[in-house]
Design an enzyme around this catalytic site. Structure first.
Site, PDB file in Angstrom:
ATOM      1  N   GLN A 127      -0.005   2.564   0.268  1.00  0.00           N
ATOM      2  CA  GLN A 127      -1.328   2.920  -0.232  1.00  0.00           C
ATOM      3  C   GLN A 127      -1.439   2.553  -1.700  1.00  0.00           C
ATOM      4  O   GLN A 127      -0.528   2.799  -2.487  1.00  0.00           O
ATOM      5  CB  GLN A 127      -1.568   4.426  -0.041  1.00  0.00           C
ATOM      6  N   HIS A 275     -10.858  12.575   1.305  1.00  0.00           N
ATOM      7  CA  HIS A 275      -9.661  12.820   0.487  1.00  0.00           C
ATOM      8  C   HIS A 275      -9.173  14.257   0.672  1.00  0.00           C
ATOM      9  O   HIS A 275      -8.686  14.897  -0.261  1.00  0.00           O
ATOM     10  CB  HIS A 275      -9.954  12.551  -0.993  1.00  0.00           C
TER      11      HIS A 275
END
Length: 381
Positions: A127, A275
């Site tokens: 990521q 998130h």
């Protein structure tokens, strides 16, 4: 200690971890409404029970890009995983690989790429944040490629840090933060020895490899805070698409128009995500956002989803709403904090068992048979 669900790991992690670490993982943005809705909205989705369908043969296996997954689950990128267990990224990656699913390494991991990748027998995912320091981004991508990473998860919902008020109360930030963290560590001796002493170096490995010097917690907060880039646009991502020839997933999509833009951009997948409720409070839960996004782009790219998934039952719900695969973050982090690699292994086994029960009782013999027909009603219908 009896562990029968991921919620048990959360309770045990709260007892074991210093408060600043537990609440850093557990908390969300502002008043945490979205954080709570991520969980409650999923719980409000009713499945359609079906019986007498001869469910003796059942498969959870799924294909994603060029990988075969034992079940449609991957471990999400979680910053500072190595502060929750000794060399935590390595332990979590090993548990995921042993179960036949991907582990996603965070940009802001404690262990560097070069420590984790050789520890497992399948390619991990990596990521990356959009940062002002493009030199760091290129360096991280080059190192990920060299380590055998095939799939890039590009997080786009963090042009600025979220306002996480709980961090100031817990000691992760705010007045006298360093002193409060030391005092908390002293009152949690098991963590202090296993992670605080034996888990060193407490470095942000991927960043220090680039910067050439160790980065502690305060430096982490300062460096990241100065490097988030609010000017980012789709055009700025073009050089990454040209550089990265493997699957590229855009993480942080909550709107169907953004999902369509991801298709135009050439993304291979998206993650429907807020998130974990840590950025903007008041936005839709992933469960509420997912159906419209699936209607817009299903079949044009792979749809992943995260935020609020606490069980194998939640995985089935997300698949029914339109996801191809889900990411789990907090759930695995709590298990890791409590029992390390063995805890993550057990959690994944629990998820698989819960998925199997849900699939048998909804008449879905394969992942492809989990559809909106598996729902009595969708959220808000």
């Amino acid at each position: 200690m009896i562990i029968s669900a991921s919620t048990d790991y959360r309770a045990a992690a709260q007892r074991k971890l210093p408060p600043f670490l537990f609440h850093y993982a557990d908390g969300g943005a502002y008043a945490e409404h979205t954080l709570r809705h991520n969980v409650s909205d999923l719980a409000g989705i009713a499945l359609r029970q079906r019986v007498l369908n001869n469910m003796s043969e059942l498969s959870l296996e799924t294909k994603l890009f060029d990988e075969t997954l034992s079940m449609p689950v991957a471990l999400a990128p979680v910053g500072l995983t190595g502060m929750y267990a000794r060399r935590g990224e390595v332990q979590a990656a090993r548990a995921a690989a042993a179960h036949g699913i991907p582990f996603t390494m965070s940009t802001v991991s404690v262990c560097p790429i070069e420590e984790v990748a050789p520890a497992i027998n399948r390619p991990m995912w990596f990521q990356l944040y959009v940062l002002k320091d493009r030199g760091f981004m290129r360096n991280a991508l080059e190192r990920a490629k060299a380590a055998g990473v095939k799939t890039l998860v590009f997080t786009v919902d963090m042009p600025v840090p979220g306002a996480r008020y709980r961090d100031a109360h817990s000691g992760m930030s705010g007045k006298n933060g360093p002193l409060r963290r030391v005092l908390q560590a002293m009152t949690h001796p098991e963590w202090a020895w296993d992670v605080g002493v034996m888990g060193r170096p407490h470095d942000l490995g991927n960043i220090s490899k680039y910067r050439g010097n160790p980065t502690g917690l305060a430096d982490y907060i300062g460096w990241l805070g100065n490097n988030f880039d609010p000017s980012i646009s789709w055009k700025d991502l073009e050089w990454i698409r040209e550089f990265w020839d493997g699957p590229m997933i855009i993480k942080g999509i909550l709107d169907a128009d953004d999902a369509r833009d991801a298709v135009k951009f050439g993304a291979d997948g998206i993650v429907v995500s807020n998130h974990g409720g840590r950025q903007l409070d008041g936005v839709l839960s992933s469960a509420r956002a997912l159906p419209a996004i699936a209607d817009a782009v299903k079949g044009d790219l792979k749809i992943l989803a995260d935020s609020g998934i606490r069980s194998g039952l939640d995985v089935v719900r997300m698949i029914a709403l339109g996801a191809d695969t889900v990411l789990i973050g907090r759930a695995f982090l709590y298990a890791l904090a409590v029992h390390g690699q063995a805890g993550v292994k057990n959690l994944l086994e629990l998820f698989e068992k819960e998925m199997r029960v849900a699939m048998v009782l909804t008449g879905a013999k394969s992942i492809s048979e989990i559809t909106r027909d598996s729902l009595v009603r969708e959220l808000g219908a």
